[in-house]
Write a protein that holds these residues in place. Structure first.
Motif, short mmCIF file in Angstrom:
data_model
loop_
_atom_site.label_atom_id
_atom_site.label_comp_id
_atom_site.label_asym_id
_atom_site.label_seq_id
_atom_site.Cartn_x
_atom_site.Cartn_y
_atom_site.Cartn_z
N ASP A 55 0.87 -1.21 0.05
CA ASP A 55 -0.04 -0.01 0.19
C ASP A 55 0.97 1.17 0.10
O ASP A 55 1.96 1.20 0.17
CB ASP A 55 -1.04 0.15 1.34
N GLU A 56 0.02 2.31 -0.23
CA GLU A 56 0.96 3.61 -0.25
C GLU A 56 1.61 4.08 1.14
O GLU A 56 2.64 4.55 1.03
CB GLU A 56 0.16 4.82 -0.64
N ALA A 57 1.00 3.62 2.27
CA ALA A 57 1.37 4.08 3.58
C ALA A 57 2.76 3.42 3.66
O ALA A 57 3.75 3.90 4.29
CB ALA A 57 0.52 3.59 4.90
N THR A 58 2.90 2.12 3.11
CA THR A 58 4.24 1.32 3.33
C THR A 58 5.25 1.88 2.63
O THR A 58 6.48 2.12 2.79
CB THR A 58 4.00 -0.19 2.97
N ALA A 59 4.85 2.40 1.21
CA ALA A 59 5.94 3.17 0.37
C ALA A 59 6.42 4.30 1.19
O ALA A 59 7.75 4.43 1.16
CB ALA A 59 5.32 3.22 -0.95
N ILE A 60 5.62 5.13 1.58
CA ILE A 60 6.08 6.41 2.00
C ILE A 60 6.93 6.09 3.53
O ILE A 60 7.83 6.65 3.69
CB ILE A 60 4.66 7.06 2.46
N ALA A 61 6.58 5.14 4.51
CA ALA A 61 7.29 4.73 5.49
C ALA A 61 8.64 4.31 5.02
O ALA A 61 9.62 4.46 5.91
CB ALA A 61 6.44 3.80 6.11
#
Length: 84
Positions: A55-61
């Motif tokens: 997901d996007e949250a993981t990519a950002i993290a």
């Protein structure tokens, strides 16, 4: 099995495919159907550094930024927040 990247930028096996693809060297992520990524894949140099995120949250993290081509709204927010 699929290989995804976690929030620490480490690979892990997953029974489900990732929803977003990224480029490890460029530290950017986007949709799997991104025209820019598909062009880069067609040229052949992108594949060796390709990563996938659940997901996007993981990519950002993991420290990746959104693609300006396929995720323009997310990119605009990232750019405003990063001061670039």
């Amino acid at each position: 099995m699929y290989t995804l990247t976690d929030a620490n930028d480490r690979a892990y096996p997953s029974p489900t495919p990732g929803r977003y693809g990224g480029h490890r060297r460029g530290k950017l992520y986007g949709r799997l159907d991104c025209p820019s990524a598909l062009r880069a894949l067609a040229r052949g140099h992108y594949r060796a550094h390709r990563v996938f995120f659940a997901d996007e949250a993981t990519a950002i993290a993991a420290g990746y930024r959104p693609c300006a081509v396929c995720l323009p709204a997310a990119y605009a927010v990232w750019k405003a927040n990063s001061g670039s």
